[in-house]
Design an enzyme around this catalytic site. Structure first.
Site, mmCIF file in Angstrom:
data_model
loop_
_atom_site.group_PDB
_atom_site.id
_atom_site.type_symbol
_atom_site.label_atom_id
_atom_site.label_comp_id
_atom_site.label_asym_id
_atom_site.label_seq_id
_atom_site.Cartn_x
_atom_site.Cartn_y
_atom_site.Cartn_z
ATOM 1 N N CYS A 86 -0.336 8.415 6.757
ATOM 2 C CA CYS A 86 -1.707 8.560 7.246
ATOM 3 C C CYS A 86 -1.696 8.795 8.758
ATOM 4 O O CYS A 86 -1.292 9.843 9.220
ATOM 5 C CB CYS A 86 -2.544 7.363 6.817
ATOM 6 S SG CYS A 86 -4.328 7.659 6.889
ATOM 7 N N HIS A 194 -1.276 6.548 0.765
ATOM 8 C CA HIS A 194 -0.662 5.262 1.108
ATOM 9 C C HIS A 194 0.141 4.675 -0.056
ATOM 10 O O HIS A 194 -0.392 3.866 -0.836
ATOM 11 C CB HIS A 194 -1.757 4.262 1.477
ATOM 12 C CG HIS A 194 -2.426 4.528 2.782
ATOM 13 N ND1 HIS A 194 -2.001 3.974 3.968
ATOM 14 C CD2 HIS A 194 -3.503 5.284 3.088
ATOM 15 C CE1 HIS A 194 -2.790 4.368 4.954
ATOM 16 N NE2 HIS A 194 -3.710 5.179 4.445
ATOM 17 N N GLU A 196 2.312 2.369 0.168
ATOM 18 C CA GLU A 196 2.505 0.931 0.420
ATOM 19 C C GLU A 196 1.375 0.083 -0.144
ATOM 20 O O GLU A 196 1.508 -1.142 -0.227
ATOM 21 C CB GLU A 196 2.673 0.680 1.929
ATOM 22 C CG GLU A 196 1.408 0.682 2.760
ATOM 23 C CD GLU A 196 0.854 2.051 3.103
ATOM 24 O OE1 GLU A 196 -0.003 2.126 3.997
ATOM 25 O OE2 GLU A 196 1.264 3.048 2.468
#
Length: 220
Positions: A86, A194, A196
């Site tokens: 990002c 994302h 994660e």
């Protein structure tokens, strides 16, 4: 496996990256403040998401000139796997480690939610756990994720297999629905989604865990 996560003022996904790396590798990553000038020994560098420096000037423009970035650029150019997520993707383009730029989303809206991506390249440490053509679901949360480059650059990225992920449907107006690109060595990946944030069913999915398991195995 030793990892380093860069922390900028107004980063908001640095801890997400820290948790994901510790959960999957079993090793606490180094958290490196932006004002430092040296990186610890690391097998992987993560430039996380957030709104570094409040997104003043352009998203990632100020962070790309932070003291720590000289060391990040040096390590990345030396072949250390480097992941920008990002805002981290924006920073890597501003630092010249990846081609193109991230513009305001088409429609000027902040987009937030889980989106489907297609895996386009599996010849990198970041995508080795997938098969080409696999579909994965990663969250997105950005206002400036509209990837752009000139047509020659886009053709070169496509021809060299450097598009890592592609949105199945247009999310932000990105050229050719590109969601993530690799550098010419294949050791630097920038991506707007994302991984994660989806490392457990409790978080809505495990595609991110698969992503990080493959990456950690590749760099260990």
């Amino acid at each position: 496996m030793k990892a380093a996560v860069i922390v900028f003022p107004a980063s908001n996904c640095d801890r997400d990256a820290q948790v994901a790396l510790k959960e999957i590798s079993g090793t606490e990553p180094h958290m490196v403040w932006h004002a430092q000038t040296e990186l610890p020994d690391a097998d992987l560098i993560v430039v996380p998401g957030g709104f570094s420096y409040g997104d003043y000037l352009r998203s990632g423009a100020m962070a790309a000139r932070s003291p720590i970035m000289a060391a990040v650029i040096e390590r990345a150019q030396a072949g250390v796997p480097t992941l920008g997520i990002c805002n981290g993707f924006q920073i890597l383009t501003e630092a010249g480690l990846l081609p193109g730029a991230l513009l305001r989303n088409a429609g000027l809206d902040f987009v937030c939610g889980t989106r489907t991506l297609r895996v386009e390249n599996t010849d990198s440490p970041f995508t080795r756990s997938f098969s080409q053509g696999d579909f994965v679901r990663f969250p997105v949360a950005h206002h400036d994720g509209n990837y752009t480059a000139d047509e020659d650059t886009l053709d070169r990225l496509e021809g060299e297999g450097r598009v890592a992920f592609r949105y199945v449907e247009s999310v932000n107006g990105s050229a050719r629905n590109i969601a993530g690109v690799l550098n010419d060595q294949g050791n630097v990946l920038g991506m707007m989604p994302h991984p994660e944030r989806v490392i457990s069913p409790l978080l809505g999915g495990e595609d991110g865990a698969k992503f990080f398991r493959g990456l950690i195995e590749a760099v260990s």
